[in-house]
Design an enzyme around this catalytic site. Structure first.
Site, PDB file in Angstrom:
ATOM      1  N   TYR A 142      -6.030  36.833  65.248  1.00  0.00           N
ATOM      2  CA  TYR A 142      -6.231  37.327  63.944  1.00  0.00           C
ATOM      3  C   TYR A 142      -8.039  38.363  63.734  1.00  0.00           C
ATOM      4  CZ  TYR A 142      -4.595  32.485  60.876  1.00  0.00           C
ATOM      5  OH  TYR A 142      -3.535  32.685  60.275  1.00  0.00           O
ATOM      6  N   LYS A 191       0.318  29.386  75.914  1.00  0.00           N
ATOM      7  CA  LYS A 191       1.557  29.569  75.577  1.00  0.00           C
ATOM      8  C   LYS A 191       1.311  30.865  77.268  1.00  0.00           C
ATOM      9  CE  LYS A 191       6.658  30.792  75.083  1.00  0.00           C
ATOM     10  NZ  LYS A 191       7.488  29.559  74.843  1.00  0.00           N
ATOM     11  N   ASP A 223       5.310  25.960  72.130  1.00  0.00           N
ATOM     12  CA  ASP A 223       6.336  24.978  71.381  1.00  0.00           C
ATOM     13  C   ASP A 223       6.800  23.665  71.569  1.00  0.00           C
ATOM     14  OD1 ASP A 223       6.947  25.841  73.692  1.00  0.00           O
ATOM     15  OD2 ASP A 223       8.506  26.944  74.270  1.00  0.00           O
ATOM     16  N   ASP A 247      -3.580  27.305  63.816  1.00  0.00           N
ATOM     17  CA  ASP A 247      -3.049  27.348  62.382  1.00  0.00           C
ATOM     18  C   ASP A 247      -1.765  26.698  62.369  1.00  0.00           C
ATOM     19  OD1 ASP A 247      -3.142  28.536  60.152  1.00  0.00           O
ATOM     20  OD2 ASP A 247      -1.727  30.196  60.498  1.00  0.00           O
ATOM     21  N   ASP A 251      -1.091  22.709  60.503  1.00  0.00           N
ATOM     22  CA  ASP A 251      -0.187  22.767  58.912  1.00  0.00           C
ATOM     23  C   ASP A 251       1.266  21.488  59.157  1.00  0.00           C
ATOM     24  OD1 ASP A 251      -1.942  24.257  57.502  1.00  0.00           O
ATOM     25  OD2 ASP A 251       0.507  24.798  56.707  1.00  0.00           O
TER      26      ASP A 251
HETATM   27  C1  IPM Z   1      -5.981  28.313  57.191  1.00  0.00           C
HETATM   28  C2  IPM Z   1      -5.028  29.562  55.733  1.00  0.00           C
HETATM   29  C3  IPM Z   1      -6.045  30.637  56.773  1.00  0.00           C
HETATM   30  C4  IPM Z   1      -5.504  31.213  58.050  1.00  0.00           C
HETATM   31  C5  IPM Z   1      -5.372  31.530  55.689  1.00  0.00           C
HETATM   32  C6  IPM Z   1      -6.014  31.454  54.621  1.00  0.00           C
HETATM   33  C7  IPM Z   1      -6.165  33.074  56.206  1.00  0.00           C
HETATM   34  O1  IPM Z   1      -4.199  28.947  57.028  1.00  0.00           O
HETATM   35  O2  IPM Z   1      -7.346  27.486  57.080  1.00  0.00           O
HETATM   36  O3  IPM Z   1      -5.426  27.470  57.798  1.00  0.00           O
HETATM   37  O4  IPM Z   1      -4.570  30.954  58.794  1.00  0.00           O
HETATM   38  O5  IPM Z   1      -6.195  30.513  59.008  1.00  0.00           O
HETATM   39 MG    MG Z   2      -3.333  27.956  58.335  1.00  0.00          MG
END
Ligand code: IPM
Ligand code: MG
Length: 360
Positions: A142, A191, A223, A247, A251
């Site tokens: 990032y 990884k 993975d 990230d 999710d």
């Molecule tokens: C998160 C989001 C952010 C990230 C984006 C919006 C830049 O997906 O907070 O997980 O990738 O960190």
């Molecule tokens: Mg995210």
């Protein structure tokens, strides 16, 4: 207790969900005799519209001067055409790095009232889900060099993933300390079979583990981790991982608990510095302004602020218990709706939670 909170309402559903979370904090202040002073800090697409940049200097200053920052969500299709350097997301990344919040704590916990919303098999869901992802937040790909160049008549794009020992070490300490207050299991995800930065990651995490002899450390390739999270999430207690892996995995972890709308996060830096608290979902422009958003992720983020930045454990628990009660009584926003439950909007959900806090 008197605390100052910087508020970033953001874009899309951001203003609605932060509105409900702030009202919950007000209810907490009223009930337990605290005072929370609010300071607005524009960030995201709305800041691009008003000031030409996603994170005005003044907003960063306001956040740094606060005791804690509450953030809704930023971004939306309206700003898709912005150059990469001026996208709403860039504001968020600059805020994270400007605040020095290198540790992102994302709990994946299934509410007992919501087990039906869990997409996993019954046998798996019944074992429960209660782990946290500790994601590195201010380093890795990032924040590495990003460039596009021409070579032999074509474009080549490069993003650099690099980690220094101190970045890994300070995060690993946070993960182990969290684990010590829980089931004492740390799974470090990397990884290392492919990436140099992952091999350093593994070595440094191993070294930090020596300071926590009671904790059990294991390593897992990313993975495999992605697979294990859906195969048997009950095996995890604390997952510690780098920025991009975290990230993605966070999710995935949120989805198996039922709805991404329920999950808060805390981004923390060194002790004594303000933390940043936000739901992990996005700004959902498609339902903005319709009173349909689930405010619970943001309300639980406010609870994390009470706990981690203000040391108000009892009050944090009161908010979490209120959320549990409302769910147990059947109140549901659209994203978690099931047959036989009572559909409520964003505002009504916030009101019900406040009512429980006041009654509790
Ligand atoms: C998160 C989001 C952010 C990230 C984006 C919006 C830049 O997906 O907070 O997980 O990738 O960190
Ligand atoms: Mg995210």
């Amino acid at each position: 207790m008197k605390k100052s909170i910087a508020v970033i309402r953001g874009d899309g559903i951001g203003p609605e969900i932060t509105g409900e979370a702030l009202a919950v904090l007000e209810a907490v202040a009223g009930k337990f005799g605290h005072e929370f002073a609010l300071q607005e800090a524009p960030m995201g697409g709305n800041a691009i519209d008003r000031f030409g940049v996603p994170l005005p200097e003044e907003s960063l200053r306001t956040c740094l001067a606060s005791d804690g920052v509450l953030l809704g969500a930023v971004g939306g299709p309206k700003w898709d055409a912005q150059p990469p350097e001026n996208r709403p997301e860039k504001g968020l990344l600059r805020l994270r790095s400007g605040m020095g919040v290198y540790a992102n704590i994302r709990p994946a916990r299934m509410f007992s009232a919501l087990t039906a919303a869990c997409p996993l098999r019954h046998e798996t869901a019944d074992k429960g889900i209660d782990f946290i992802v500790v994601r590195e937040l201010t380093g890795g790909v990032y924040f590495g060099e990003h460039r596009t160049e021409m070579r032999d008549g074509e474009r080549i794009a490069t993003d650099v993933m690099s980690y220094s020992e101190h970045e890994i070490r300070r995060l690993a300490h946070i993960a182990f300390r969290m684990a010590m207050g829980r089931r004492k299991k740390v799974t470090s995800v990397d990884k290392a079979n492919v990436l140099t930065s992952s091999r350093l990651w593994r070595e440094v995490v191993e070294a930090v583990a020596k300071d926590y002899p009671e904790a059990e450390l294991s390593h897992m390739y990313v993975d495999n981790a992605a697979m294990q999270i859906v195969r048997d999430p009950s095996q995890f207690d604390v997952i510690v991982t780098e920025n991009l892996f975290g990230d993605i995995l966070s999710d995935e972890a949120s989805q198996i608990t039922g709805s991404i709308g329920m999950i808060p996060s805390a981004s923390l830096g060194d002790p004594g510095h303000p933390g940043l608290y936000e739901p992990i979902h996005g700004s959902a422009p498609d339902i903005a302004g319709q009173d349909r958003a689930n405010p619970i992720g943001t309300i639980l983020a406010a609870a994390m602020m009470l706990r981690h930045s203000f040391g108000l454990e009892f009050e944090a628990k009161a908010v979490e218990d209120a959320v549990n009660s409302v769910l147990a009584e059947g109140g549901r926003t659209g994203d978690i709706m099931e047959e036989g439950k009572r559909p409520v909007g964003c505002r009504e959900m916030g009101r019900l939670i406040r009512e429980r806090i006041q009654a509790g």
